[in-house]
Design a protein around this motif. Structure first.
Motif, PDB file in Angstrom:
ATOM      1  N   LYS A 105      52.373  90.946  19.473  1.00 44.82           N
ATOM      2  CA  LYS A 105      52.399  91.867  20.610  1.00 44.82           C
ATOM      3  C   LYS A 105      52.184  91.099  21.913  1.00 44.82           C
ATOM      4  O   LYS A 105      52.796  91.406  22.930  1.00 44.82           O
ATOM      5  CB  LYS A 105      51.331  92.947  20.438  1.00 44.82           C
ATOM      6  CG  LYS A 105      51.676  93.953  19.372  1.00 44.82           C
ATOM      7  CD  LYS A 105      50.612  95.023  19.254  1.00 44.82           C
ATOM      8  CE  LYS A 105      50.975  95.998  18.150  1.00 44.82           C
ATOM      9  NZ  LYS A 105      49.994  97.069  17.997  1.00 44.82           N
ATOM     10  N   GLU A 106      51.315  90.098  21.861  1.00 45.49           N
ATOM     11  CA  GLU A 106      51.045  89.288  23.050  1.00 45.49           C
ATOM     12  C   GLU A 106      52.288  88.514  23.485  1.00 45.49           C
ATOM     13  O   GLU A 106      52.614  88.460  24.671  1.00 45.49           O
ATOM     14  CB  GLU A 106      49.897  88.317  22.766  1.00 45.49           C
ATOM     15  CG  GLU A 106      49.492  87.494  23.962  1.00 45.49           C
ATOM     16  CD  GLU A 106      48.331  86.555  23.659  1.00 45.49           C
ATOM     17  OE1 GLU A 106      48.504  85.342  23.881  1.00 45.49           O
ATOM     18  OE2 GLU A 106      47.282  87.041  23.199  1.00 45.49           O
ATOM     19  N   GLU A 107      53.006  87.932  22.532  1.00 44.89           N
ATOM     20  CA  GLU A 107      54.223  87.187  22.854  1.00 44.89           C
ATOM     21  C   GLU A 107      55.296  88.112  23.428  1.00 44.89           C
ATOM     22  O   GLU A 107      55.997  87.756  24.384  1.00 44.89           O
ATOM     23  CB  GLU A 107      54.750  86.465  21.613  1.00 44.89           C
ATOM     24  CG  GLU A 107      53.888  85.309  21.172  1.00 44.89           C
ATOM     25  CD  GLU A 107      54.290  84.745  19.826  1.00 44.89           C
ATOM     26  OE1 GLU A 107      54.229  83.508  19.672  1.00 44.89           O
ATOM     27  OE2 GLU A 107      54.660  85.527  18.916  1.00 44.89           O
ATOM     28  N   ILE A 108      55.415  89.308  22.848  1.00 43.44           N
ATOM     29  CA  ILE A 108      56.389  90.279  23.358  1.00 43.44           C
ATOM     30  C   ILE A 108      56.038  90.674  24.780  1.00 43.44           C
ATOM     31  O   ILE A 108      56.909  90.742  25.656  1.00 43.44           O
ATOM     32  CB  ILE A 108      56.447  91.522  22.436  1.00 43.44           C
ATOM     33  CG1 ILE A 108      57.081  91.131  21.088  1.00 43.44           C
ATOM     34  CG2 ILE A 108      57.244  92.652  23.089  1.00 43.44           C
ATOM     35  CD1 ILE A 108      56.975  92.191  20.019  1.00 43.44           C
ATOM     36  N   SER A 109      54.767  90.888  25.028  1.00 49.14           N
ATOM     37  CA  SER A 109      54.308  91.240  26.375  1.00 49.14           C
ATOM     38  C   SER A 109      54.617  90.110  27.369  1.00 49.14           C
ATOM     39  O   SER A 109      55.085  90.367  28.483  1.00 49.14           O
ATOM     40  CB  SER A 109      52.809  91.530  26.348  1.00 49.14           C
ATOM     41  OG  SER A 109      52.346  91.805  27.633  1.00 49.14           O
ATOM     42  N   LEU A 111      56.986  87.857  27.107  1.00 50.42           N
ATOM     43  CA  LEU A 111      58.433  87.806  27.316  1.00 50.42           C
ATOM     44  C   LEU A 111      58.892  88.906  28.272  1.00 50.42           C
ATOM     45  O   LEU A 111      59.739  88.671  29.142  1.00 50.42           O
ATOM     46  CB  LEU A 111      59.172  87.930  25.980  1.00 50.42           C
ATOM     47  CG  LEU A 111      59.254  86.664  25.142  1.00 50.42           C
ATOM     48  CD1 LEU A 111      59.840  86.970  23.775  1.00 50.42           C
ATOM     49  CD2 LEU A 111      60.076  85.601  25.844  1.00 50.42           C
ATOM     50  N   LYS A 112      58.340  90.094  28.115  1.00 50.69           N
ATOM     51  CA  LYS A 112      58.683  91.191  29.030  1.00 50.69           C
ATOM     52  C   LYS A 112      58.304  90.832  30.460  1.00 50.69           C
ATOM     53  O   LYS A 112      59.063  91.089  31.398  1.00 50.69           O
ATOM     54  CB  LYS A 112      57.974  92.477  28.599  1.00 50.69           C
ATOM     55  CG  LYS A 112      58.592  93.133  27.386  1.00 50.69           C
ATOM     56  CD  LYS A 112      57.838  94.406  27.013  1.00 50.69           C
ATOM     57  CE  LYS A 112      58.439  95.063  25.799  1.00 50.69           C
ATOM     58  NZ  LYS A 112      57.697  96.281  25.390  1.00 50.69           N
ATOM     59  N   GLU A 113      57.136  90.238  30.602  1.00 45.11           N
ATOM     60  CA  GLU A 113      56.676  89.820  31.926  1.00 45.11           C
ATOM     61  C   GLU A 113      57.630  88.787  32.532  1.00 45.11           C
ATOM     62  O   GLU A 113      57.980  88.850  33.714  1.00 45.11           O
ATOM     63  CB  GLU A 113      55.270  89.214  31.795  1.00 45.11           C
ATOM     64  CG  GLU A 113      54.367  89.473  32.965  1.00 45.11           C
ATOM     65  CD  GLU A 113      52.952  88.998  32.690  1.00 45.11           C
ATOM     66  OE1 GLU A 113      52.587  87.955  33.251  1.00 45.11           O
ATOM     67  OE2 GLU A 113      52.254  89.666  31.913  1.00 45.11           O
ATOM     68  N   LEU A 114      58.054  87.841  31.714  1.00 42.09           N
ATOM     69  CA  LEU A 114      58.986  86.810  32.176  1.00 42.09           C
ATOM     70  C   LEU A 114      60.315  87.431  32.618  1.00 42.09           C
ATOM     71  O   LEU A 114      60.843  87.093  33.671  1.00 42.09           O
ATOM     72  CB  LEU A 114      59.217  85.782  31.058  1.00 42.09           C
ATOM     73  CG  LEU A 114      60.204  84.662  31.355  1.00 42.09           C
ATOM     74  CD1 LEU A 114      59.710  83.803  32.513  1.00 42.09           C
ATOM     75  CD2 LEU A 114      60.394  83.796  30.123  1.00 42.09           C
ATOM     76  N   VAL A 115      60.829  88.365  31.827  1.00 42.27           N
ATOM     77  CA  VAL A 115      62.089  89.017  32.165  1.00 42.27           C
ATOM     78  C   VAL A 115      61.937  89.797  33.464  1.00 42.27           C
ATOM     79  O   VAL A 115      62.832  89.775  34.321  1.00 42.27           O
ATOM     80  CB  VAL A 115      62.561  89.934  31.016  1.00 42.27           C
ATOM     81  CG1 VAL A 115      63.722  90.824  31.456  1.00 42.27           C
ATOM     82  CG2 VAL A 115      62.969  89.096  29.815  1.00 42.27           C
ATOM     83  N   ASN A 116      60.824  90.487  33.624  1.00 43.24           N
ATOM     84  CA  ASN A 116      60.601  91.243  34.857  1.00 43.24           C
ATOM     85  C   ASN A 116      60.558  90.327  36.078  1.00 43.24           C
ATOM     86  O   ASN A 116      61.031  90.702  37.155  1.00 43.24           O
ATOM     87  CB  ASN A 116      59.314  92.065  34.760  1.00 43.24           C
ATOM     88  CG  ASN A 116      59.488  93.281  33.870  1.00 43.24           C
ATOM     89  OD1 ASN A 116      60.594  93.797  33.728  1.00 43.24           O
ATOM     90  ND2 ASN A 116      58.409  93.717  33.252  1.00 43.24           N
ATOM     91  N   LYS A 117      59.997  89.141  35.933  1.00 39.83           N
ATOM     92  CA  LYS A 117      59.962  88.185  37.044  1.00 39.83           C
ATOM     93  C   LYS A 117      61.356  87.693  37.409  1.00 39.83           C
ATOM     94  O   LYS A 117      61.632  87.359  38.554  1.00 39.83           O
ATOM     95  CB  LYS A 117      59.078  86.984  36.679  1.00 39.83           C
ATOM     96  CG  LYS A 117      57.614  87.291  36.697  1.00 39.83           C
ATOM     97  CD  LYS A 117      56.793  86.061  36.342  1.00 39.83           C
ATOM     98  CE  LYS A 117      55.322  86.364  36.247  1.00 39.83           C
ATOM     99  NZ  LYS A 117      54.537  85.198  35.833  1.00 39.83           N
TER     100      LYS A 117
END
Length: 119
Positions: A105-109, A111-117
């Motif tokens: 879940k931490e890795e998915i979070s 990755l989502k943060e990276l995509v949002n940036k």
């Protein structure tokens, strides 16, 4: 920046990135301890790095200064891999990379943060 480093050259660069700029003799001592290289092998590889523009030789005593960063090499190697195996498609690369292993879940979070940036 388009420097292709072979494994042996990468070993020299890893020492410099980790330890900072050093004299060739210091690099040779470290690589002798870490992987058993003799001085001549290390000097030969340092010269190849100089020829490629990855290291600058300064006097006195063959002082070696890095001219490229680990991040520059990582980016170039990653782009080469994506172009070679995935026809330049970052989406195909990520899809293949992420389909094999389950992410926490931490890795998915993250990755989502990276995509949002990147948006």
């Amino acid at each position: 920046m388009n420097v292709k480093l072979f494994d042996s050259e990468q070993k020299v660069m890893e020492v410099l990135w980790r330890e900072g700029n050093l004299h060739a003799g210091q690099i040779a001592e470290i690589l002798k301890e870490e992987i058993g290289w003799n001085r001549n092998t290390t000097y030969t590889v340092i010269k190849k790095c100089i020829e490629k523009g990855a290291i600058e030789r300064q006097e006195p005593k063959f002082f070696c200064k890095t001219l490229i960063t680990r991040e520059q090499i990582q980016k170039a190697e990653t782009n080469e891999l994506i172009n070679k195996l995935f026809d330049g498609s970052k989406m195909q690369f990520f899809s293949a990379f992420l389909s094999e292993d389950k992410l926490s879940k931490e890795e998915i979070s993250e990755l989502k943060e990276l995509v949002n940036k990147l948006k």
